[in-house]
Enzyme design. Structure first.
Site, mmCIF file in Angstrom:
data_model
loop_
_atom_site.group_PDB
_atom_site.id
_atom_site.type_symbol
_atom_site.label_atom_id
_atom_site.label_comp_id
_atom_site.label_asym_id
_atom_site.label_seq_id
_atom_site.Cartn_x
_atom_site.Cartn_y
_atom_site.Cartn_z
ATOM 1 N N ASP A 9 46.342 73.343 5.254
ATOM 2 C CA ASP A 9 46.000 73.534 3.850
ATOM 3 C C ASP A 9 45.596 72.170 3.290
ATOM 4 O O ASP A 9 45.866 71.128 3.902
ATOM 5 C CB ASP A 9 47.215 74.106 3.113
ATOM 6 C CG ASP A 9 46.978 74.226 1.619
ATOM 7 O OD1 ASP A 9 45.961 74.814 1.225
ATOM 8 O OD2 ASP A 9 47.811 73.705 0.851
ATOM 9 N N ASP A 171 51.923 74.620 2.476
ATOM 10 C CA ASP A 171 52.980 74.310 1.501
ATOM 11 C C ASP A 171 53.356 75.482 0.610
ATOM 12 O O ASP A 171 54.182 75.317 -0.295
ATOM 13 C CB ASP A 171 52.535 73.149 0.603
ATOM 14 C CG ASP A 171 51.425 73.544 -0.372
ATOM 15 O OD1 ASP A 171 50.434 74.169 0.064
ATOM 16 O OD2 ASP A 171 51.553 73.235 -1.569
#
Length: 227
Positions: A9, A171
Site C-alpha cells: 500500500d 495498514d
C-alpha cells in the site's frame, strides 16, 4: 521460475501523506464555508480513495453527501492536491531502504493503492521512488479497487511476478481484506491510517518499524514454501 512480488500500500504504509491530504481537504472545505478537520481525525478517514475521503469530510461537517454537493468539491480537491502532492509528504523511516534491500534479495515489488492512478504515479515520481517498484496500481486502474483482489492481482501481473509466494504489506482494513481475497499472506504496519487497530483485523504479522520487515517477509516466505 517466476519471482513472487511484495505488494505495498502507499498512504500510511510507505509514505506519511497525512499533511498534504489534510491540507488539501481543509482548503476545499474552508473555501466552501465548512469547518476544517484536525489531522488526527483525518487519519481515520483515509484508505478508500479520495471520493470517500471527501465524503467523510463533508459528513464530519454534518452535510448530507449527494453527488451534486460532492463532485465539484472533489474536483477542487484533486486540483489542489495535484499541485501540493508532496509538500509535506515523506517516507516512513527506513521504508525505501528496506524496499531496496528486499529487491536486492530477489523480490519484485509493486504498489497497490486506492489513490487515483493519476495521483499515485506523480507522487511516486515526486519522492524519487520509481526505480524501486515494478508496478504502480491505483484505485481506478482496474474496474474494482481494494478490498477486491483485482488490483492486487493486477499489480503482481504488471510487475511480471508470480501470484504464488507473493505477500501484501499494508495498514488498513481494505489492505488486509484485499490480501485475504487474493489468498496472500499480509503484513500490517501499526503506524498507518485506520479507525480499527490493525492487530484486530487479523494480519499474519504486525510490524512497528520497517527495520522489522525483512524478518517478517522471511518468516512468511518460509511458511509459504512449506505449505
Amino acid at each position: 521460475m517466476t519471482t513472487p512480488v511484495l505488494v505495498f500500500d502507499l498512504d500510511g504504509t510507505l509514505l506519511e501523506t497525512m499533511g498534504d491530504l489534510t491540507a488539501s481537504m481543509n482548503h476545499v472545505l474552508v473555501e466552501a464555508g465548512f469547518e476544517a478537520i484536525e489531522p488526527e481525525r483525518v487519519r481515520k478517514m483515509v484508505g478508500a480513495g479520495v471520493k470517500v475521503l471527501m465524503s467523510r469530510g463533508l459528513e464530519a461537517n454534518k452535510v448530507e453527501v449527494t453527488e451534486e454537493v460532492l463532485e465539484p468539491l472533489l474536483t477542487k480537491f484533486i486540483r489542489h492536491y495535484e499541485t501540493h502532492i508532496a509538500d509535506h509528504t515523506y517516507a516512513f523511516p527506513q521504508a525505501l531502504e528496506t524496499v531496496a534491500n528486499l529487491r536486492e534479495a530477489g523480490w519484485k515489488t509493486a504498489i497497490c493503492t486506492n489513490k487515483l492512478e493519476k495521483l499515485a504515479k506523480p507522487l511516486v515520481r515526486a519522492k524519487n521512488m520509481e526505480h524501486l517498484f515494478d508496478a504502480v496500481v491505483g484505485g481506478d486502474t482496474f474496474s474494482k479497487n481494494k478490498p477486491d483482489a483485482m488490483p492486487v492481482f493486477g499489480a503482481i501481473d504488471i510487475a511480471g511476478g508470480s501470484r504464488a509466494g507473493s505477500i501484501f504489506v499494508g495498514d488498513s482494513k481494505a489492505d488486509i481484506a484485499a490480501a485475504r481475497n487474493a489468498g496472500l499472506p499480509v503484513i500490517a504496519v501499526d503506524f498507518g491510517y485506520t479507525d480499527i487497530p490493525v492487530r484486530e483485523l487479523g494480519p499474519d504479522v504486525v510490524i512497528s518499524h520497517f527495520n522489522q520487515l525483512e524478518a517478517a517477509v522471511k518468516e512468511l516466505s518460509e511458511e509459504s514454501s512449506k505449505s
